[in-house]
Scaffold this active site. Structure first.
Site, PDB file in Angstrom:
ATOM      1  N   CYS A 192      54.083  35.127  39.110  1.00 42.92           N
ATOM      2  CA  CYS A 192      54.351  35.193  37.670  1.00 42.92           C
ATOM      3  C   CYS A 192      55.315  36.331  37.334  1.00 42.92           C
ATOM      4  O   CYS A 192      55.949  36.325  36.288  1.00 42.92           O
ATOM      5  CB  CYS A 192      53.044  35.370  36.912  1.00 42.92           C
ATOM      6  SG  CYS A 192      52.132  36.800  37.500  1.00 42.92           S
ATOM      7  N   LYS A 223      35.779  30.246  38.961  1.00 43.48           N
ATOM      8  CA  LYS A 223      36.390  29.009  39.465  1.00 43.48           C
ATOM      9  C   LYS A 223      37.784  29.318  39.999  1.00 43.48           C
ATOM     10  O   LYS A 223      38.662  29.723  39.248  1.00 43.48           O
ATOM     11  CB  LYS A 223      36.509  27.966  38.346  1.00 43.48           C
ATOM     12  CG  LYS A 223      36.901  26.599  38.900  1.00 43.48           C
ATOM     13  CD  LYS A 223      37.320  25.619  37.835  1.00 43.48           C
ATOM     14  CE  LYS A 223      38.813  25.576  37.622  1.00 43.48           C
ATOM     15  NZ  LYS A 223      39.601  25.197  38.810  1.00 43.48           N
ATOM     16  N   GLU A 227      46.108  35.730  30.945  1.00 42.07           N
ATOM     17  CA  GLU A 227      47.310  36.145  31.688  1.00 42.07           C
ATOM     18  C   GLU A 227      48.094  34.878  31.985  1.00 42.07           C
ATOM     19  O   GLU A 227      47.670  34.083  32.827  1.00 42.07           O
ATOM     20  CB  GLU A 227      46.913  36.845  32.994  1.00 42.07           C
ATOM     21  CG  GLU A 227      46.089  38.105  32.818  1.00 42.07           C
ATOM     22  CD  GLU A 227      46.855  39.206  32.118  1.00 42.07           C
ATOM     23  OE1 GLU A 227      48.092  39.202  32.177  1.00 42.07           O
ATOM     24  OE2 GLU A 227      46.206  40.064  31.499  1.00 42.07           O
TER      25      GLU A 227
END
Ligand code: NAD
Length: 485
Positions: free
Chosen positions: A287, A178, A253
């Site tokens: 990130c 997804k 993560e």
């Protein structure tokens, strides 16, 4: 390949492109213009059931497909991504708001590298054996897990989607994947590419939809035995709470609040150029971006002046223009979140050194979600601004006197994803690297990536590591066989 992107995107299940079973769709917005330009399936547990059924059918054959065959299909996917670089990059930019040059040079090339890397990686993946002198020998089998779930975020859409899917497929699993509902288009196109590359039906199933309905249905499904998730710490916590009692394998993560630690003896020009990139690349929505800049006191003023000057010169503009260094933030919701964080920083007593405002771009992008790159000083390590992830073009400056103080500030975070250290003193670089609580440390560089290295964070930045053998181990089940002589 000729890509036609339909207004209504479809799920890719069992090799077919089909609409959501509920018949419901979610709007897809181009963040640079603010206009709805498509709709994506609002899938739920029924669509996930259908995807699992297709994967169940495909698994017996895919799991024993010879490595050379798996290699050649995955390698073909990489080739098709390269051949369609321009179309994929344009789709990524329209979906995400990032500059087109960035999609072309980073996002899409990395997606093909992911497939190429794990296509070859699986050919070299070896397992251990342990001999017990003259008594027995143990050898370890690493077998595909079965059906696995891959859920990815919007900031590096195809890049992170393929970073999970490629090792999962290489290891012989069938996948229910997804993408983020905010950036679905390149994932949809990947389905077309996989079909053209000859990936057997049902081996990869791509289901679109929102986190709570569609993402959670993947996490809750009893036949999906492992979940690889990249996204926010909040969603990671929720996923862990569902998956843990079901004893699923989990790779999480999550968020970051990364320090860039700058000592006075650094290579000034390289540090400056790189720190601008590590602060604001992709509008600060990586990130790994360094959002807390820690500078040794003796160079603090000099750093501040030059950093402000260079930040002001970054052109924020239409992502389709070559000259735009900064594009749009990904969505209206995220734009509001980042503007609220800037407001909080002011309330906490932070001084806005530059930026701090929404940016109006005349013409095609006048309704887009643009924010000026923003630098803030005057805030200590305990305020919200320095504690919570902002995930936008916003950094803070703090000064330190000693190496100990630098470490204290760097580690004053519940996150532990990445850190950057700038010094020419190799002993200090090693000492500080060993003590910073982060899974990834860059010394005198940033975002230099070798796909063989372990990738991931500690503390609230996640559990487990991706990359190289770590990923292939995650996506396989080890089984020890002991034979007595
Ligand atoms: P998000 O957590 O809102 O969503 C990520 C994905 O998870 C999306 O596909 C979403 O639909 C899905 N999701 C949301 N709630 C879910 C649930 N309850 N169950 C299952 N799926 C769910 O994150 P985002 O806003 O898309 O991405 C930004 C975040 O991702 C930031 O926190 C950033 O630091 C993090 N991130 C981390 C890394 C890393 O490697 N550590 C890389 C990129 C982004």
């Amino acid at each position: 390949m000729q890509f036609d992107i339909p207004f209504h995107l479809e799920n890719f299940i069992g090799g077919n492109f089909i609409g959501p079973l509920s018949g419901n769709f979610i709007d897809n917005v181009n963040p640079a213009t603010g206009a709805v330009y498509g709709q994506i399936p609002d899938s739920n547990s029924k669509d996930i059931d259908a995807a699992v059924k297709a994967a169940r059918k495909a698994f017996p054959e895919w799991s024993v497909t010879p490595l050379e065959k798996r290699f050649s299909i995955l390698n073909k996917i990489a080739e098709l991504i390269d051949e369609n670089l321009d179309a994929l990059a344009l789709a990524e930019t329209n979906d995400n708001g990032k500059p087109l040059w960035l999609s072309k040079t980073v996002d899409i090339p990395r997606a093909s590298s992911n497939f190429r890397f794990f296509a070859t990686g699986i050919m070299h993946f070896a397992t251990e054996s342990h001999a017990m002198e003259d008594k027995a020998i143990n050898y370890t089998l690493r077998q595909p897990i079965g059906i696995v779930g891959c859920i990815s975020p919007w900031n590096l859409p195809l890049y992170l989607f393929t970073w999970k899917i490629a090792p999962a497929l290489a290891a012989g699993n069938c996948v229910i994947a997804k993408p983020s509902e905010v950036t679905p288009v390149t994932a949809f196109l990947l389905g077309k590419i996989c079909k053209a590359a000859g990936l057997p039906d049902g081996v990869l199933n791509i289901v679109h939809g929102a986190g709570p309905h569609c993402g959670e249905a993947i996490v809750k499904h009893p036949e999906i035995k492992a979940i690889s998730f990249t996204g926010s710490t909040r969603a990671g916590e929720r996923i862990a709470s569902i998956a843990a009692p079901m004893f699923k394998k989990l790779s999480l993560e999550l968020g970051g609040k990364n320090p860039a630690i700058i000592f006075a003896d650094c290579d000034w020009e390289k540090m400056m150029k790189t720190t601008i990139r590590s602060s604001f690349s992709n509008q600060g929505q990586i990130c790994l971006c360094g959002s807390r800049i820690l500078v040794e006191e003796s160079i603090y003023e000099k750093f501040k002046q030059e950093f402000m000057e260079r930040t002001r010169s970054l052109t924020v503009g239409d992502p389709l223009e070559e000259t735009s260094k900064q594009g749009a933030l990904v969505s209206h919701m995220h734009f509001d979140k980042v503007m609220n964080c800037i407001h909080t920083a002011k309330e906490e007593g932070g001084r806005i050194l530059c930026g701090g405002n929404a940016k109006k771009i005349p013409g095609r992008c006048e309704n887009g979600y643009f924010i000026e790159p923003t630098v803030i000083e005057g805030l200590g390590p305990n305020c919200k601004t320095n504690r919570e992830e902002i995930f936008g073009p916003v950094v803070t400056l703090q000064s330190f006197k000693t190496e100990e103080e630098a470490l204290q500030l760097a580690n004053a975070s519940s996150y532990g994803l990445a850190a950057t250290i700038w010094t020419q003193d190799i002993s200090r670089a090693n000492r500080v690297a060993a003590q910073v609580q982060s899974g990834i440390i860059w010394v005198n560089c940033w975002l230099v990536r070798d796909l063989r290295t372990p990738f991931g964070g500690m503390k609230n930045s996640g559990v487990g590591r991706e990359g190289g053998w770590e990923a292939l181990r995650f996506f396989t089940e080890p089984k020890n066989v002991c034979i007595q002589f």
